[in-house]
Design a protein around this motif. Structure first.
Motif, PDB file in Angstrom:
ATOM      1  N   ALA A  23     -33.966 -26.049 -88.106  1.00 34.51           N
ATOM      2  CA  ALA A  23     -34.077 -26.523 -89.490  1.00 34.51           C
ATOM      3  C   ALA A  23     -35.146 -25.751 -90.254  1.00 34.51           C
ATOM      4  O   ALA A  23     -35.770 -24.822 -89.738  1.00 34.51           O
ATOM      5  N   THR A  24     -35.373 -26.173 -91.485  1.00 32.35           N
ATOM      6  CA  THR A  24     -36.389 -25.566 -92.344  1.00 32.35           C
ATOM      7  C   THR A  24     -37.504 -26.570 -92.581  1.00 32.35           C
ATOM      8  O   THR A  24     -37.236 -27.694 -93.011  1.00 32.35           O
ATOM      9  N   PRO A  25     -38.770 -26.198 -92.324  1.00 29.65           N
ATOM     10  CA  PRO A  25     -39.873 -27.120 -92.614  1.00 29.65           C
ATOM     11  C   PRO A  25     -40.151 -27.177 -94.111  1.00 29.65           C
ATOM     12  O   PRO A  25     -40.198 -26.147 -94.786  1.00 29.65           O
ATOM     13  N   VAL A  26     -40.341 -28.376 -94.600  1.00 27.89           N
ATOM     14  CA  VAL A  26     -40.703 -28.599 -96.004  1.00 27.89           C
ATOM     15  C   VAL A  26     -42.055 -29.309 -95.999  1.00 27.89           C
ATOM     16  O   VAL A  26     -42.179 -30.417 -95.478  1.00 27.89           O
ATOM     17  N   PHE A  27     -43.053 -28.681 -96.566  1.00 24.27           N
ATOM     18  CA  PHE A  27     -44.410 -29.206 -96.504  1.00 24.27           C
ATOM     19  C   PHE A  27     -44.729 -30.125 -97.676  1.00 24.27           C
ATOM     20  O   PHE A  27     -44.273 -29.913 -98.797  1.00 24.27           O
ATOM     21  N   CYS A  28     -45.543 -31.153 -97.376  1.00 17.30           N
ATOM     22  CA  CYS A  28     -46.043 -32.078 -98.396  1.00 17.30           C
ATOM     23  C   CYS A  28     -47.552 -32.113 -98.335  1.00 17.30           C
ATOM     24  O   CYS A  28     -48.143 -31.981 -97.259  1.00 17.30           O
ATOM     25  N   ASP A  29     -48.175 -32.360 -99.471  1.00 18.45           N
ATOM     26  CA  ASP A  29     -49.624 -32.441 -99.526  1.00 18.45           C
ATOM     27  C   ASP A  29     -50.113 -33.719 -98.847  1.00 18.45           C
ATOM     28  O   ASP A  29     -49.357 -34.667 -98.616  1.00 18.45           O
ATOM     29  N   THR A  30     -51.410 -33.732 -98.524  1.00 20.96           N
ATOM     30  CA  THR A  30     -52.044 -34.923 -97.976  1.00 20.96           C
ATOM     31  C   THR A  30     -52.501 -35.835 -99.110  1.00 20.96           C
ATOM     32  O   THR A  30     -52.458 -35.462-100.281  1.00 20.96           O
ATOM     33  N   ASP A  31     -52.960 -37.039 -98.744  1.00 24.54           N
ATOM     34  CA  ASP A  31     -53.303 -38.023 -99.768  1.00 24.54           C
ATOM     35  C   ASP A  31     -54.698 -37.846-100.360  1.00 24.54           C
ATOM     36  O   ASP A  31     -55.092 -38.576-101.267  1.00 24.54           O
ATOM     37  N   GLY A  32     -55.464 -36.891 -99.832  1.00 28.28           N
ATOM     38  CA  GLY A  32     -56.780 -36.620-100.381  1.00 28.28           C
ATOM     39  C   GLY A  32     -57.901 -37.443 -99.787  1.00 28.28           C
ATOM     40  O   GLY A  32     -59.072 -37.163-100.041  1.00 28.28           O
ATOM     41  N   LEU A  33     -57.555 -38.455 -98.997  1.00 31.12           N
ATOM     42  CA  LEU A  33     -58.570 -39.332 -98.411  1.00 31.12           C
ATOM     43  C   LEU A  33     -58.537 -39.328 -96.887  1.00 31.12           C
ATOM     44  O   LEU A  33     -59.577 -39.218 -96.235  1.00 31.12           O
ATOM     45  N   THR A  34     -57.357 -39.462 -96.303  1.00 33.35           N
ATOM     46  CA  THR A  34     -57.242 -39.679 -94.858  1.00 33.35           C
ATOM     47  C   THR A  34     -56.765 -38.455 -94.084  1.00 33.35           C
ATOM     48  O   THR A  34     -56.595 -38.529 -92.869  1.00 33.35           O
ATOM     49  N   PHE A  35     -56.475 -37.356 -94.751  1.00 31.00           N
ATOM     50  CA  PHE A  35     -55.928 -36.138 -94.158  1.00 31.00           C
ATOM     51  C   PHE A  35     -54.473 -36.323 -93.708  1.00 31.00           C
ATOM     52  O   PHE A  35     -53.907 -35.432 -93.072  1.00 31.00           O
ATOM     53  N   THR A  36     -53.863 -37.455 -94.001  1.00 29.29           N
ATOM     54  CA  THR A  36     -52.469 -37.688 -93.599  1.00 29.29           C
ATOM     55  C   THR A  36     -51.538 -37.487 -94.787  1.00 29.29           C
ATOM     56  O   THR A  36     -51.963 -37.474 -95.942  1.00 29.29           O
ATOM     57  N   ILE A  37     -50.254 -37.365 -94.498  1.00 25.00           N
ATOM     58  CA  ILE A  37     -49.256 -37.004 -95.498  1.00 25.00           C
ATOM     59  C   ILE A  37     -49.180 -38.033 -96.629  1.00 25.00           C
ATOM     60  O   ILE A  37     -49.308 -39.235 -96.404  1.00 25.00           O
ATOM     61  N   ASP A  38     -49.003 -37.546 -97.845  1.00 24.98           N
ATOM     62  CA  ASP A  38     -48.915 -38.382 -99.038  1.00 24.98           C
ATOM     63  C   ASP A  38     -47.478 -38.869 -99.212  1.00 24.98           C
ATOM     64  O   ASP A  38     -46.577 -38.059 -99.442  1.00 24.98           O
ATOM     65  N   PRO A  39     -47.208 -40.171 -99.083  1.00 26.01           N
ATOM     66  CA  PRO A  39     -45.836 -40.662 -99.217  1.00 26.01           C
ATOM     67  C   PRO A  39     -45.178 -40.294-100.551  1.00 26.01           C
ATOM     68  O   PRO A  39     -43.968 -40.027-100.598  1.00 26.01           O
ATOM     69  N   ALA A  40     -45.950 -40.259-101.631  1.00 27.44           N
ATOM     70  CA  ALA A  40     -45.376 -39.885-102.925  1.00 27.44           C
ATOM     71  C   ALA A  40     -44.854 -38.455-102.895  1.00 27.44           C
ATOM     72  O   ALA A  40     -43.818 -38.138-103.507  1.00 27.44           O
ATOM     73  N   ALA A  41     -45.544 -37.588-102.167  1.00 25.69           N
ATOM     74  CA  ALA A  41     -45.096 -36.204-102.049  1.00 25.69           C
ATOM     75  C   ALA A  41     -43.815 -36.111-101.221  1.00 25.69           C
ATOM     76  O   ALA A  41     -42.966 -35.244-101.462  1.00 25.69           O
ATOM     77  N   ILE A  42     -43.678 -36.997-100.240  1.00 25.30           N
ATOM     78  CA  ILE A  42     -42.445 -37.028 -99.441  1.00 25.30           C
ATOM     79  C   ILE A  42     -41.259 -37.329-100.342  1.00 25.30           C
ATOM     80  O   ILE A  42     -40.232 -36.630-100.318  1.00 25.30           O
ATOM     81  N   GLU A  43     -41.383 -38.367-101.123  1.00 25.68           N
ATOM     82  CA  GLU A  43     -40.285 -38.778-102.014  1.00 25.68           C
ATOM     83  C   GLU A  43     -39.864 -37.628-102.922  1.00 25.68           C
ATOM     84  O   GLU A  43     -38.670 -37.382-103.130  1.00 25.68           O
ATOM     85  N   ALA A  44     -40.842 -36.895-103.437  1.00 26.91           N
ATOM     86  CA  ALA A  44     -40.549 -35.799-104.359  1.00 26.91           C
ATOM     87  C   ALA A  44     -39.902 -34.606-103.664  1.00 26.91           C
ATOM     88  O   ALA A  44     -39.228 -33.798-104.319  1.00 26.91           O
TER      89      ALA A  44
END
Length: 367
Positions: free
Chosen positions: A98-119
């Motif tokens: 497959a192709t990896p699609v990257f999302c930004d982190t949430d700025g606080l916890t170093f974990t993936i930002d759910p809003a970025a996933i949706e987008a």
């Protein structure tokens, strides 16, 4: 006083009789490839992870591949993951086809930002791989809601999050599968490479086990084309000897994190790890942020304090992914953090005196 980043030899000395006995048992049984020690560890770790099936494999990287291969990821598919992780998370998406699609982190916890996933979701998206980075769970309620809405699978990367919990529920039990690394420095570490993938889905577990064992569960009976990714008997026995200590080691890491928090929180320029509501952080790494990270790291190294940078280049900006032509403004948090993050000494046996040494030298850093 020199302060090591980790002290695996001290851990061994503390449980030497158990480790030596485990190794001797494997030699006595000549059970070097699979066998009773591997079977026992798979059962024990499944219980510890509060899940039905544990499929052991050679390392945490292979675990990611096995999960995606069993889920039948194909060329043209897209899998969403975080911009801030070790390369295995993204590379195995590619190796699975497959192709990896990257999302930004949430700025606080170093974990993936759910809003970025949706987008980032497109008609080609088939799954999401959140990473419970440094030992803190990602926002699994939000991630699972998005996955259900768009009918996507979720594979949790728990390589750094053994025994972590989100709202009281163990990580690794939210998605269809979860992957673990038992690299020596992990909270539960082997004395070599080792990994596992866990799931409550019996059919998926069987498929992953076949993939890891040349495509069959019985020697010479190859149902599919698989790979050779087996946990050896020595590593399984060592992990079984260490596993009962993991809850106490986890509590010790959390206590040590509290010492760091109290000592560093008021130092100008230092941002201590933020733990989000309803998440238990198991502190595989204690990672601070500082605007002059490199100078601070050099200062600490000069004083005998070992540090590390996990990870100095966010995934979208690695040479391996230059083909995507990513820009810093697409991942502002991950891009900013890559030049500020610094991991301090953290291991279950670290003493308050050692931590005071670290804190004292950070306080003495002249910006």
């Amino acid at each position: 006083m020199p302060v090591p980043f980790a002290d695996l030899h001290l851990q061994y000395q503390n449980i030497k009789a158990e480790i030596d006995g485990a190794i001797a048992a494997v030699i006595g049984d000549s059970a070097f490839i699979r066998g009773p020690h591997v079977d026992a560890f798979e059962r024990e770790f499944a219980r510890a992870a509060d899940i039905k099936h544990c499929v052991s494999c050679a390392n945490g990287t292979d675990a990611l591949y096995l999960a995606m291969a069993a889920l039948k990821v194909r060329p043209g598919d897209e899998v969403i993951t975080t911009a801030h992780s070790w390369i295995s998370t993204a590379a195995m998406i590619t190796h699975a086809g497959a192709t990896p699609v990257f999302c930004d982190t949430d700025g606080l916890t170093f974990t993936i930002d759910p809003a970025a996933i949706e987008a980032a979701i497109t008609p080609r998206t088939v799954g999401i791989i959140p990473v419970h980075l440094y030992g803190q769970p990602a926002d699994m309620d939000a991630i699972m809601a998005i996955a259900r809405k768009h009918k996507l699978w979720v594979v949790e990367d728990c390589a750094q999050a053994h025994l972590a919990r989100y709202d009281g529920q163990p990580v690794g039990t939210f998605g269809v599968a979860a992957t673990y690394s038992f690299y020596p420095g992990k909270n539960l570490g082997a004395m070599g490479d080792a990994g596992a993938v866990v799931t409550d889905d019996s059919e998926l577990a069987e498929q992953m086990a076949m993939l890891a064992r040349h495509g069959g569960l019985v020697k010479h009976q190859h149902q599919i084309e698989g790979i050779n990714s087996r946990l050896d008997g020595f590593q399984a026995a060592i992990l079984s000897a260490k596993l009962p200590h993991l809850p106490a080691w986890t509590a010790a890491r959390q206590q040590a994190a509290g010492v760091y928090d109290a000592g560093l929180n008021q130092i100008e320029g230092i941002v201590v790890p933020e733990v989000a509501k309803d998440r238990s952080h198991v502190y595989h790494l204690y990672t601070i942020k500082h605007p002059r990270r490199d100078a601070l790291a050099a200062h600490l190294n000069k004083k005998g304090v070992q540090t590390a940078i996990n990870y100095p280049t966010a995934l979208p900006f690695l040479a391996a992914y230059v083909r995507f032509k990513h820009r810093p403004e697409q991942f502002p948090n991950a891009y900013r953090d890559q030049s500020r993050i610094l991991s301090l000494p953290m291991f279950a046996e670290i003493t308050p005196m050692q931590q005071d040494e670290v804190i004292t030298h950070i306080r003495g850093f002249k910006d």
